[in-house]
Structure formats: C-alpha cells, structure tokens
Design an enzyme around this catalytic site. Structure first.
Site, PDB file in Angstrom:
ATOM      1  N   LYS A   1       0.830  -1.210   0.000  1.00 55.85           N
ATOM      2  CA  LYS A   1       0.000   0.000   0.000  1.00 55.85           C
ATOM      3  C   LYS A   1       0.864   1.259   0.000  1.00 55.85           C
ATOM      4  O   LYS A   1       0.540   2.232  -0.682  1.00 55.85           O
ATOM      5  CB  LYS A   1      -0.935   0.018   1.226  1.00 55.85           C
ATOM      6  CG  LYS A   1      -2.126  -0.916   1.106  1.00 55.85           C
ATOM      7  CD  LYS A   1      -3.171  -0.398   0.118  1.00 55.85           C
ATOM      8  CE  LYS A   1      -3.997  -1.479  -0.544  1.00 55.85           C
ATOM      9  NZ  LYS A   1      -4.751  -2.303   0.410  1.00 55.85           N
TER      10      LYS A   1
ATOM     11  N   LYS B   1      -4.625 -10.506 -12.776  1.00 55.36           N
ATOM     12  CA  LYS B   1      -5.783 -10.911 -12.018  1.00 55.36           C
ATOM     13  C   LYS B   1      -6.962  -9.994 -12.344  1.00 55.36           C
ATOM     14  O   LYS B   1      -6.792  -8.774 -12.453  1.00 55.36           O
ATOM     15  CB  LYS B   1      -5.421 -10.806 -10.524  1.00 55.36           C
ATOM     16  CG  LYS B   1      -6.499 -11.264  -9.588  1.00 55.36           C
ATOM     17  CD  LYS B   1      -5.972 -11.302  -8.161  1.00 55.36           C
ATOM     18  CE  LYS B   1      -7.139 -11.235  -7.195  1.00 55.36           C
ATOM     19  NZ  LYS B   1      -6.746 -11.325  -5.795  1.00 55.36           N
TER      20      LYS B   1
ATOM     21  N   LYS C   1     -11.521  -4.649 -11.142  1.00 51.03           N
ATOM     22  CA  LYS C   1     -12.253  -3.497 -11.655  1.00 51.03           C
ATOM     23  C   LYS C   1     -11.293  -2.354 -11.973  1.00 51.03           C
ATOM     24  O   LYS C   1     -11.422  -1.689 -12.990  1.00 51.03           O
ATOM     25  CB  LYS C   1     -13.267  -3.067 -10.596  1.00 51.03           C
ATOM     26  CG  LYS C   1     -14.230  -2.015 -11.040  1.00 51.03           C
ATOM     27  CD  LYS C   1     -15.317  -1.822  -9.990  1.00 51.03           C
ATOM     28  CE  LYS C   1     -16.176  -0.631 -10.344  1.00 51.03           C
ATOM     29  NZ  LYS C   1     -17.426  -0.594  -9.563  1.00 51.03           N
TER      30      LYS C   1
END
Ligand code: TRP
Length: 329
Positions: free
Chosen positions: A115, A196, A199
């Site tokens: 992150k 993978k 969205k």
C-alpha cells in the site's frame, strides 16, 4: 435446522458491481458455506476509507455489492449480511486491540508495504491499523473460520497473534483464535490475459452485465499470443478463454475446443462465441434474480439494517466481556 459447525466471518470492500473474479474467488464460496456454518458477511466500508479519496460512490457501491451477494444466493434470513460502519463496536475493539499490537509488526506486513508503494502520498494512520481493524472484525463475532484469498494469510496470522497477546495480557479467554480457510480457486485472469481480474484494471466482466455486453467483453479477450492467423494452430494451455471454457462449458465442449484449437479446426472468434453463450446461460438465473431485487432498493437496505441489528447484538455481548477482561471501570 441442521446443527452448524461454527461461525464463519468474511469481509469485502464495497467495490460496487461484482465481476467474475469476485464470484469465483469469493462469493461462490460464501454461498456454499451457508449450508454448514452460521455465516456473517460484512461490507467493510471503514476499511475502504483507508485508500479512498472521495466517498461519493460509497453508498451506491455498497448497494450494488449487496444486491450482487443476494442475487448470487446469500440467504439473509439465515446469514447475517451487514455494513461494517453500522456496528460501531468494531472501532472500539480496534482501539483496544491496538494496545497489544507492536507497531513494527504492522509496518513489516507485506500488505502494508504494498500500500505504501501504491499510495506514497497517503500513508495514513488508518492504513497502518488496517489489519487491527480486520482482526477486530473477525474476533468481535467470535469467529471460528475465515474464508479469504491466500493474499490475506498474513492478516489472519496477525489476528491469531493479537488474540493470543490480548488474552495473555489480560489473563482471559474472551477472544477466540480463528482459523483461515484459503479459497482454493485458481486466480481468475482478466480479459487482458495477463493480470488478475479487477475493476481497477478494467479487465473484468461484470456479473450483472447484459448478454450483449458480456459477449463484447469476451470478444476483447486476449487468446494465445502465438496464434496470429486463423489457420495457425493454437495452444489452449496458454489461452485464458480456454480457462473459462473449463468453468462454464460442458466436458464435451471443452474436449472439442481443446482438440480443434490445436489443429486450427476452430478459430478464436467461434471459440469465444461458444464460451460467451455458456457464460451467459450460467449467469441468467443470477441476472433475473438481480433485476427482481433491484425493483425494490429499500428491501436491500432493509436486509442490511436487519443484519446490522443482529450483528450489534453479538458484538455488544463480546464487548461486555472484553471491557470486563481489560478491567475498564
Ligand atoms: N482485508 C480484506 C481484503 O482486502 C477485507 C476484510 C476486512 C476482511 N475485514 C475482514 C476479510 C475480515 C476477512 C475477514 O480482502
């Protein structure tokens, strides 16, 4: 009712309309677990805030996801389905668990480092505490089993450690150590044939898409990159369309595609058409149910409110034990 084997909890961020990757990787499993476990499924909107710049779409995304879960077969009369922020006890437990969490353990987690790499301009306090909040989710409902993707393994291990630390620090056994159930589906690759399905990469196929939109997306799928012309033989082993055939087509069709692709008997266009047809057929009951539910949005919100009420009852019971164990006056 049949005796259940224990309690399952899982959470997912409100990402709006769900795609095939979400379905095959998580939702399908959520639905199946309902037969043997008492299930609690949570839309983790507070977790979503750790990476979000705007909350404009939060409400709509929560609604769309809940709709997809229901249409896919989550049974709200048995299963507790709710929104994380509707049960404020989770933030309280998060605070108490943070007192037995060494900071270094959080900053060492691979998920945290990832992150930081993705959003270096927004490394906020909440992001560091993400796994603590997740641990609070899980233990608040006295969960036995957590079905998650393998990428979440460090978070489950962290949860188990935090439970042990808490119980040791306060000499109690109020918190239960959960087990992880790794969802065994192979990862679903997107229409780019590379990454993978997700969205954010826009390589996904939505469950709620129309048959025409679905066909269009399937037609965009990347196949065996070595196969340049219709007359070239193809290799199904490296073709993502073939992986979908294995899920949505009959054994005979899979065999046919496997054979004919290798000897250029079938081209990619026909191969895709067949897969899209089968995919659309298998999604049809879901889509019908979804449109029915969508006629009445209030009903979906009612399900979430009712779920939150049941969740709060369990949560408050846990918290009473927790506060007592800590020795809060
Ligand atoms: N971190 C999980 C994910 O990104 C979502 C999540 C939040 C979760 N709380 C949870 C999963 C509790 C399982 C149990 O996929």
């Amino acid at each position: 009712m049949k005796q259940k084997k224990g309690r399952v909890f899982s959470g997912a961020r409100p990402t709006g309309r769900q795609h095939l990757g979400n379905y095959l990787g998580a939702i399908k499993n959520y639905v199946a677990l309902q037969d043997d476990y008492e299930c609690v499924y949570c839309i983790v909107d507070i977790h979503a805030l750790t990476t979000m710049e705007t909350t404009l779409a939060l409400r709509q995304n929560t609604y769309e996801m809940a709709l997809d879960w229901l249409a896919a077969g989550i049974r709200p009369d048995e299963t507790i389905m709710f929104v994380q922020s509707h049960v404020p006890q989770v933030t309280e437990l998060h605070t108490y668990l943070s007192m037995v969490t060494p900071l270094g353990k959080l900053t060492d987690l691979p998920t945290f480092k990832e992150k930081v790499r993705l959003q270096p301009q927004n490394v906020n306090y909440g992001l560091v505490g993400y796994p603590v909040l997740m641990a609070a989710d899980i233990v608040l409902y006295r969960t036995n089993l957590v079905p998650v993707g393998i990428d979440q393994a460090p978070h489950i291990e962290f949860t188990r450690e935090v439970v042990r630390s808490f119980n040791y620090r306060y000499q109690t056994d109020v918190l239960i150590e959960p087990e992880m159930k790794a969802t065994e589906t192979p990862k679903v690759i997107g229409i780019d044939g590379q990454q993978k399905m997700s969205k954010s990469l826009d390589n996904h196929i939505e469950l709620a898409a129309t048959p025409e939109e679905t066909l269009q997306r399937v037609m965009m799928m990347v196949t065996d990159p070595q196969r340049m012309r219709r007359t070239d033989p193809g290799n199904p082993d490296v073709c993502n369309v073939f992986s979908f055939h294995k899920i949505f087509s009959t054994a005979e069709e899979v065999e046919m595609v496997n054979l004919e692709c290798r000897r250029a008997g079938i081209g990619c266009v026909d191969c895709k058409r067949l897969m899209a047809k089968n995919l659309n057929e298998s999604l049809q009951p879901f889509r019908e149910r979804r449109s029915e539910l969508a006629q009445n949005p209030d009903q979906v919100w009612d399900v979430l409110q009712e779920g939150a009420k049941r969740a709060r009852a369990i949560a408050e019971e846990t918290m009473q034990g927790v506060r007592r164990a800590i020795g809060l006056p």
